[in-house]
Design a protein around this motif. Sequence first.
Motif, PDB file in Angstrom:
ATOM      1  N   LYS A  45      46.220  43.669  36.649  1.00  0.00           N
ATOM      2  CA  LYS A  45      45.019  42.798  37.267  1.00  0.00           C
ATOM      3  C   LYS A  45      45.205  42.902  38.960  1.00  0.00           C
ATOM      4  CE  LYS A  45      44.532  40.568  33.154  1.00  0.00           C
ATOM      5  NZ  LYS A  45      45.029  39.174  32.306  1.00  0.00           N
ATOM      6  N   GLU A  48      43.567  45.745  40.582  1.00  0.00           N
ATOM      7  CA  GLU A  48      42.329  45.872  40.395  1.00  0.00           C
ATOM      8  C   GLU A  48      41.778  44.764  41.609  1.00  0.00           C
ATOM      9  OE1 GLU A  48      38.650  44.626  37.237  1.00  0.00           O
ATOM     10  OE2 GLU A  48      40.582  44.268  36.908  1.00  0.00           O
ATOM     11  N   ARG A  49      42.336  43.670  41.701  1.00  0.00           N
ATOM     12  CA  ARG A  49      42.106  42.554  42.542  1.00  0.00           C
ATOM     13  C   ARG A  49      42.121  43.103  44.056  1.00  0.00           C
ATOM     14  NH1 ARG A  49      44.716  39.119  40.488  1.00  0.00           N
ATOM     15  NH2 ARG A  49      46.460  38.960  41.855  1.00  0.00           N
TER      16      ARG A  49
END
Length: 80
Positions: A45, A48-49
Amino acid sequence: MTTGWIIGFSIGVVIVLVVVALVVPILVLARSIGRAAPLIDDELKAAERNTAPLAELRTTIDHAEVIVAGLRRGRERLGG
């Protein structure tokens, strides 16, 4: 007559022990993976951020190409 039962029971015990010996390491590995999964998910995550702005890279390139083309026209007009 009991010899057959003893042999069959012994073979059954050996088979059960072999299956347990094969399954236990798999379960231990699965538990280890299960413990690591939340950390891996958090890191994915975060990746992805952190890479989300790259989606706008095409827009940046397009604007840069327009700017460079304008500079090239300006240089040609100035005789450079």
